[in-house]
Design an enzyme around this catalytic site. Structure first.
Site, mmCIF file in Angstrom:
data_model
loop_
_atom_site.group_PDB
_atom_site.id
_atom_site.type_symbol
_atom_site.label_atom_id
_atom_site.label_comp_id
_atom_site.label_asym_id
_atom_site.label_seq_id
_atom_site.Cartn_x
_atom_site.Cartn_y
_atom_site.Cartn_z
ATOM 1 N N ARG A 187 -24.087 -2.228 14.080
ATOM 2 C CA ARG A 187 -23.325 -3.071 15.057
ATOM 3 C C ARG A 187 -23.785 -4.465 14.901
ATOM 4 O O ARG A 187 -24.796 -5.335 15.002
ATOM 5 C CB ARG A 187 -24.491 -2.712 16.225
ATOM 6 N N ASP A 221 -23.802 -8.470 15.125
ATOM 7 C CA ASP A 221 -23.979 -9.545 16.130
ATOM 8 C C ASP A 221 -22.811 -10.556 16.069
ATOM 9 O O ASP A 221 -21.930 -10.594 15.076
ATOM 10 C CB ASP A 221 -25.186 -10.269 16.080
ATOM 11 N N ARG A 247 -31.820 -11.690 9.642
ATOM 12 C CA ARG A 247 -31.625 -13.232 9.898
ATOM 13 C C ARG A 247 -33.096 -13.865 10.248
ATOM 14 O O ARG A 247 -33.164 -14.950 9.871
ATOM 15 C CB ARG A 247 -30.967 -13.296 11.268
#
Length: 245
Positions: A50, A52, A198
């Protein structure tokens, strides 16, 4: 009824992320609209990761079921026709057993984070890298990265809105190398927490520019506090590169 597995690439800049949402257009929605346009069937597309908003994919995997009898090449070409002009391309299609699931059957996911490390801004790679002007020490970043691999509580490296049941993950690989003007961070694991890669990238960048010592990312890991780790790197430099089954 046939279950189809598709491999696709996309530029995440124009989407709110992989998952269908009320606040904008998603990759999942683009695919579902394309499939309905092709065969008239309402479907749900399930993705392996999923991603972003702003995150890209070189080899995202998804699956869906179709009642219509057709072949893999027709599915690929029809979807690419109906996906225009979106920055999504179906690379290959294959029929798979009914028990295959793009997300739950996966045993590994690989990500790449690209940092453009130069004074001049990005022109051709704009929206696809994180430009950091200050020189980065890739060797120091890699040494710090090696202290983070293995099975740990990654609470310091997860977003506050992460919905994972447990912060414990096994990070199989985390490497940092310089490739010309870019710093490439590669991460491999069975699964990741929300924003984990990240936050790892943002933390290692602090080491690379000399703001933090090599040991600090590991200290943040051991503290299990998000505030102890570095900033969350922007989504533009992140790519899902491979899903392993």
């Amino acid at each position: 009824m046939t279950r189809w597995k598709i491999t696709l690439e996309y530029d995440g800049g124009a989407f709110v992320g992989w998952q269908r949402q009320d606040n904008g257009f998603s990759v999942q929605e683009a695919l579902e609209v394309a499939i309905t346009g092709f065969c008239g069937e309402p479907v749900t597309v399930h993705g392996a990761g999923r991603t972003d908003s702003g995150v890209h994919a070189l080899a995202q995997i998804a699956h869906f079921d179709l009642a219509r009898e057709t072949d893999a090449d027709t599915v690929r070409d029809a979807l690419n026709y109906h996906l225009k002009p979106h920055a999504v391309s179906v690379l290959c299609v294959a029929a798979v057993p009914d028990d295959f699931h793009a997300r739950f059957s996966a045993i590994g996911r690989h990500y790449l984070y690209r940092i453009l490390n130069r004074r001049s801004p990005a022109a051709l790679a704009q929206g696809r890298v994180w430009r950091v002007a200050r020189p980065l020490d890739a060797d120091a970043m890699d040494k710090a990265a090696q202290m983070l691999t293995g099975k740990h509580d990654f609470s310091a490296y997860r977003a506050a809105r992460c919905q994972a049941a447990s912060p414990v993950k096994t990070l199989d690989k985390l490497r940092v190398v310089r490739v010309g003007a870019e710093i490439h961070i590669t991460a491999q694991a069975r699964s990741f927490l929300h924003n984990q890669v990240r936050i790892l990238a943002g933390t290692l960048k602090m080491v690379g520019e000399g703001a933090w010592p090599i040991e600090r990312p590991r200290a943040a890991l051991d503290a299990c506090e998000r505030a102890k780790a570095g900033p969350t790197a922007p989504p533009t430099g992140l790519y899902l590169t491979k899903v392993v089954y």
